[in-house]
Write an enzyme that holds these catalytic residues in place. Structure first.
Site, short mmCIF file in Angstrom:
data_model
loop_
_atom_site.label_atom_id
_atom_site.label_comp_id
_atom_site.label_asym_id
_atom_site.label_seq_id
_atom_site.Cartn_x
_atom_site.Cartn_y
_atom_site.Cartn_z
N LYS A 191 0.84 -1.21 0.00
CA LYS A 191 0.00 0.00 0.00
C LYS A 191 0.87 1.26 0.00
O LYS A 191 0.63 2.18 -0.76
CB LYS A 191 -0.92 0.03 1.24
CG LYS A 191 -1.87 -1.14 1.34
CD LYS A 191 -2.87 -0.95 2.49
CE LYS A 191 -2.25 -0.90 3.87
NZ LYS A 191 -1.62 -2.15 4.32
N ARG A 239 -9.59 0.95 9.01
CA ARG A 239 -9.20 -0.42 9.30
C ARG A 239 -10.27 -1.17 10.08
O ARG A 239 -10.07 -2.32 10.42
CB ARG A 239 -7.91 -0.41 10.14
CG ARG A 239 -6.64 -0.67 9.34
CD ARG A 239 -5.47 -0.56 10.30
NE ARG A 239 -4.31 -1.26 9.88
CZ ARG A 239 -3.20 -0.67 9.41
NH1 ARG A 239 -3.17 0.62 9.24
NH2 ARG A 239 -2.15 -1.39 9.12
N ARG A 280 11.85 -5.68 5.03
CA ARG A 280 11.83 -4.34 4.43
C ARG A 280 12.52 -3.28 5.28
O ARG A 280 12.57 -3.38 6.50
CB ARG A 280 10.41 -3.94 4.06
CG ARG A 280 9.48 -3.71 5.21
CD ARG A 280 8.05 -3.47 4.70
NE ARG A 280 7.17 -3.16 5.80
CZ ARG A 280 5.88 -2.95 5.68
NH1 ARG A 280 5.29 -3.02 4.49
NH2 ARG A 280 5.14 -2.67 6.73
N ARG A 292 11.31 -0.60 10.70
CA ARG A 292 10.24 -0.38 11.66
C ARG A 292 10.31 -1.40 12.79
O ARG A 292 10.57 -2.58 12.54
CB ARG A 292 8.89 -0.49 10.95
CG ARG A 292 8.54 0.73 10.17
CD ARG A 292 7.31 0.56 9.34
NE ARG A 292 6.19 -0.07 10.04
CZ ARG A 292 4.98 -0.17 9.53
NH1 ARG A 292 4.73 0.32 8.31
NH2 ARG A 292 4.01 -0.76 10.20
N ARG A 317 -0.32 -8.65 13.26
CA ARG A 317 -0.93 -7.64 12.39
C ARG A 317 -1.79 -8.29 11.30
O ARG A 317 -2.83 -7.77 10.93
CB ARG A 317 0.17 -6.75 11.77
CG ARG A 317 0.76 -5.79 12.81
CD ARG A 317 2.13 -5.28 12.44
NE ARG A 317 2.14 -4.46 11.25
CZ ARG A 317 3.22 -4.26 10.49
NH1 ARG A 317 4.38 -4.83 10.81
NH2 ARG A 317 3.15 -3.51 9.42
P1 AMP Z 1 0.87 0.57 9.20
O1 AMP Z 1 2.01 1.51 9.06
O2 AMP Z 1 -0.29 0.92 8.34
O3 AMP Z 1 1.28 -0.88 9.06
O4 AMP Z 1 0.34 0.73 10.72
C1 AMP Z 1 1.19 0.46 11.80
C2 AMP Z 1 0.39 0.32 13.07
O5 AMP Z 1 -0.30 1.55 13.36
C3 AMP Z 1 -0.72 -0.73 13.07
O6 AMP Z 1 -0.22 -2.03 13.33
C4 AMP Z 1 -1.63 -0.21 14.18
O7 AMP Z 1 -1.09 -0.47 15.46
C5 AMP Z 1 -1.57 1.30 13.95
N1 AMP Z 1 -2.61 1.75 13.00
C6 AMP Z 1 -2.39 2.22 11.74
N2 AMP Z 1 -3.55 2.55 11.15
C7 AMP Z 1 -4.53 2.27 12.04
C8 AMP Z 1 -5.96 2.38 12.02
N3 AMP Z 1 -6.61 2.83 10.93
N4 AMP Z 1 -6.63 2.01 13.12
C9 AMP Z 1 -6.00 1.57 14.22
N5 AMP Z 1 -4.67 1.42 14.31
C10 AMP Z 1 -3.92 1.77 13.24
#
Ligand code: AMP
Length: 230
Positions: free
Chosen positions: A13, A88, A127, A162, A173
């Site tokens: 994404k 989400r 990554r 990360r 996740r």
């Molecule tokens: P990402 O960078 O999109 O993989 O998000 C990293 C982490 O941020 C996720 O594993 C969640 O802990 C938190 N997070 C990101 N987007 C959301 C969302 N829309 N709702 C709740 N938690 C989120």
């Protein structure tokens, strides 16, 4: 152009969003990036969510919705946006619908990047990113041409990984995606907005498939025009 990118962690994404941002001249809003920025800057929000991101579970809807609503109020969202990692949950999708309705605007599409669960753990675990320009790399699939040097901006020794990109957290996740995020697919399908692309295809083909959904050439010239005007 207002697009949502949907898909599990490692679907690509962020990579596609960065490409589309350049193509269409619209902003990329990544919920995870906003949380990480707050953690880095040690804000109250950052302190509230740090342990949650580490564990790979979801930040409560109320907090997330408030953060995204504030971001969508910024003037740079007027020309359009790509939402990456939001919504989400069904509650977030409903809140977004309400937010956009109040602004008198609508989504163009919710693009699902379909990927194989098995491939994701390997993809995500390997990554890393250039901390200077945000370019993404991978231990196996996309190594930088010169060691420790970013192909795009030339920064040296600036790669970061990360904290939640380890195999154990990736599995959490993924489970979270299946239990909480997948139920929003029917939400967008019912509204005629859901489009699906094959996220397992080579990166360029995925980009081409997404651009084909929106008519790349027309959108591209609009994007260039928007950049010129802006
Ligand atoms: P990402 O960078 O999109 O993989 O998000 C990293 C982490 O941020 C996720 O594993 C969640 O802990 C938190 N997070 C990101 N987007 C959301 C969302 N829309 N709702 C709740 N938690 C989120």
């Amino acid at each position: 152009m207002r697009i949502i990118l949907l898909g599990p962690p490692g679907a690509g994404k962020g990579t596609q969003a960065r490409i589309l941002t350049e193509e269409y001249g619209i902003v990329h809003i990544a919920a995870g990036d906003l949380f990480r920025e707050n953690i880095k800057n040690k804000t109250a929000l950052g302190q509230q969510v740090e342990a949650i991101l580490k564990a790979g579970t979801l930040v409560p809807d109320e907090i997330t919705i408030k953060m995204i609503a504030a971001r969508l109020d910024q003037p740079d969202c007027k020309n359009g946006f790509i939402l990456d990692g939001f919504p989400r949950t069904v509650a977030q999708a409903e809140a977004l619908e309400e937010m956009l309705k109040n602004k008198g605007i609508a989504l163009d599409a919710a693009v699902q990047m379909a990927v194989d669960d098995e491939a994701l753990v390997e993809r995500v675990s390997g990554r890393f990113t250039c901390a200077v320009c945000g370019e993404g790399y991978h231990d196996t699939f996309k190594k930088p041409h010169a060691p420790d040097t970013c192909d795009k901006c030339g920064a040296q020794g600036k790669f970061t990984r990360r904290a939640d990109d380890n195999a154990e957290t990736v599995r959490t996740r993924l489970e979270t995606y299946h239990s909480q995020t997948k139920p929003i697919l029917p939400f967008y399908e019912e509204r005629g907005l859901l489009k699906t692309v094959d996220g397992m295809a080579p990166m360029k083909d995925v980009t081409a498939a997404i651009l084909a959904l929106f008519g790349a050439k027309k959108a591209s010239s609009q994007g260039v025009q928007a950049k010129k005007n802006g």
